[in-house]
Write an enzyme that holds these catalytic residues in place. Structure first.
Site, short mmCIF file in Angstrom:
data_model
loop_
_atom_site.label_atom_id
_atom_site.label_comp_id
_atom_site.label_asym_id
_atom_site.label_seq_id
_atom_site.Cartn_x
_atom_site.Cartn_y
_atom_site.Cartn_z
N ARG A 46 0.85 -1.19 0.00
CA ARG A 46 0.00 0.00 0.00
C ARG A 46 0.89 1.25 0.00
O ARG A 46 0.59 2.24 -0.63
CB ARG A 46 -0.95 0.02 1.21
CG ARG A 46 -1.72 1.32 1.30
CD ARG A 46 -2.88 1.37 2.31
NE ARG A 46 -2.82 0.42 3.37
CZ ARG A 46 -2.06 0.55 4.48
NH1 ARG A 46 -1.30 1.61 4.65
NH2 ARG A 46 -2.07 -0.38 5.40
N TYR A 98 -17.48 17.42 -14.10
CA TYR A 98 -17.83 16.01 -14.10
C TYR A 98 -18.81 15.71 -12.96
O TYR A 98 -18.58 16.11 -11.81
CB TYR A 98 -16.54 15.20 -13.93
CG TYR A 98 -16.76 13.71 -13.93
CD1 TYR A 98 -17.15 13.04 -15.08
CD2 TYR A 98 -16.60 12.98 -12.77
CE1 TYR A 98 -17.36 11.68 -15.08
CE2 TYR A 98 -16.81 11.60 -12.76
CZ TYR A 98 -17.20 10.97 -13.92
OH TYR A 98 -17.41 9.62 -13.91
N ASP A 170 -8.57 19.66 -13.38
CA ASP A 170 -8.90 18.32 -13.86
C ASP A 170 -8.59 18.32 -15.37
O ASP A 170 -9.31 18.93 -16.16
CB ASP A 170 -10.38 18.03 -13.59
CG ASP A 170 -10.78 16.61 -14.03
OD1 ASP A 170 -10.10 16.05 -14.91
OD2 ASP A 170 -11.80 16.11 -13.51
N LYS A 195 -9.47 7.47 -18.86
CA LYS A 195 -9.83 8.04 -20.15
C LYS A 195 -8.60 8.05 -21.08
O LYS A 195 -8.14 7.00 -21.45
CB LYS A 195 -10.44 9.43 -19.96
CG LYS A 195 -11.42 9.53 -18.77
CD LYS A 195 -12.68 8.71 -18.95
CE LYS A 195 -13.49 8.56 -17.66
NZ LYS A 195 -13.81 9.79 -16.95
#
Ligand SMILES: *Cc1c(COP(=O)(O)O)cnc(C)c1O
Length: 380
Positions: A46, A98, A170, A195
């Protein structure tokens, strides 16, 4: 190193133990130590994973930043950024953002005492009216979805910084191929690598880049403390996807421009939204800020028939009817009935999102085939 070389080489090195040229998928949860605390820099996956570190270094370089911090999704990356704030702090975000970002800011962080205000920032001066002493973050997204509005990153950053407020862009819709917000002064840049960075519609992942050591340290702390990390296989897929980012983006942008030229001549097509058109209200800033105009195109059909848009969607054969964007394949969607259905109809119409607005994510197929597909779908 220039951009296209960086996509392939930045942060990437042959595996020292075998010489493997491709970054190995370090599918391990822990690392063997010689003695307690005596290890090779890796204790628990992690906290550190070599595959993830290569991806982080690569995206940092593509964004002209120093640090990359990867997460399990774009929204997990936004979640980490929101955790930089405290109860009582406020966010000012672009109003055309978004839907998942809106939901996270309002439904999750609103409840925890962080208020977000959503304003149209296409006129940067408007930001001044909304900044107050509680504002700690300005959230920009450009181009926006699905109306493809373009925000003036440099000007908005200057206004926010004058007030001592940090900015995150973003950059999912543009990708670093088209614009690099850190070079325009932004403190942070966020990607849904799901994306364009991944580019093949086969992975969900998010990543933040920054040049600020202080912000990077806090984000690495949150990455480990909250634990929203991506798996090594997903990191590998994004590393691989990025190697062709520049050729995919170049072709997708070329295809989009040719499709726009076709739509302009079509008798059934009304408004076309594409930042490359001189009629686009933010065309000048797009020209200045972006290397090309992107591969997202939205358009309206003539007439009032609310079913007309649906018919086009149902009749395309190559364009797949789906949410999401940025893959090699072309997608088509009806935002009012799909991604933006949760926004009240009046609000949608007020912002320019009509019931028949069709949004396309143009892929890298032969453009003649894409145009033929649209032509037959528009004739029904
Ligand atoms: C998809 C998307 C996100 C969310 O990313 P996920 O990887 O789906 O969590 C954030 N911003 C934009 C602009 C997006 O398109």
């Amino acid at each position: 190193m220039k951009f296209n070389t960086k996509t392939i080489h930045a942060g990437v090195h042959p595996d020292p133990s075998t010489g493997a040229i491709m970054t190995p998928i370090f599918q391990t949860s822990t690392y063997v130590q010689n003695a307690p605390g005596d290890h090779k820099g890796y204790e628990y996956a992690r906290t550190q994973n070599p595959t993830r570190q290569v991806l982080e270094a690569n995206v940092a370089a593509l964004e002209e930043g120093k640090y990359g911090i990867a997460f399990g999704s774009g929204l997990a990356a936004l979640d980490a950024i929101m955790k930089l704030l405290e109860a009582g702090d406020e966010v000012i975000a672009t109003n055309d953002l978004y839907g998942g970002s809106y939901r996270l800011m309002t439904a999750i962080y609103g409840k925890l005492g962080i208020k977000s205000t959503f304003v149209d920032l296409t006129d940067p001066e408007v930001l001044k009216e909304h900044l107050n002493e509680k504002t700690k973050l300005v959230w920009l997204e450009t181009p926006t979805n699905p109306l493809l509005r373009i925000l003036d990153i440099r000007r908005l950053v200057d206004i926010a910084h004058e007030a001592g407020v940090m900015v995150c862009v973003d950059n999912t819709f543009a990708s670093p191929y088209l614009q690099q917000p850190l070079t325009l002064g932004s403190d942070l840049v966020l990607h849904s690598a799901t994306k364009y960075l991944g580019g093949h519609s086969d992975v969900v992942l998010g990543i933040v880049a920054t040049s600020s050591e202080a912000l990077a340290e806090r984000l690495y702390y949150i990455q480990n403390a909250s634990g929203g990390v991506p798996g090594p296989q997903d990191c590998f897929l994004v590393i691989r996807g990025i190697k062709t980012l520049h050729v995919r983006m170049q072709r997708a942008c070329e295809n989009a421009a040719k499709i726009v030229a076709f739509l302009q001549e079509h008798p059934n097509v009304d408004r076309i939204i594409y930042p490359g058109l001189p009629s686009h209200p933010n065309h000048d800033i797009a020209k200045r800020q972006m290397k090309d105009f992107g591969a997202m195109v939205s358009f309206d059909l003539k007439g009032e028939d609310p079913e007309a848009g649906l018919r086009v969607l149902q009749n395309t054969k190559l364009f797949a009817l789906a949410e999401s964007l940025g893959g090699v394949e072309s997608l088509i969607s009806l935002p009012a009935a799909m991604t933006h259905a949760s926004i009240p109809r009046e609000d949608r119409l007020a912002s320019g999102l009509t019931d028949t607005l069709i949004r396309m994510s143009v892929g890298i197929e032969d453009v003649e085939d894409l145009i033929a597909d649209l032509k037959q779908a528009l004739s029904h």
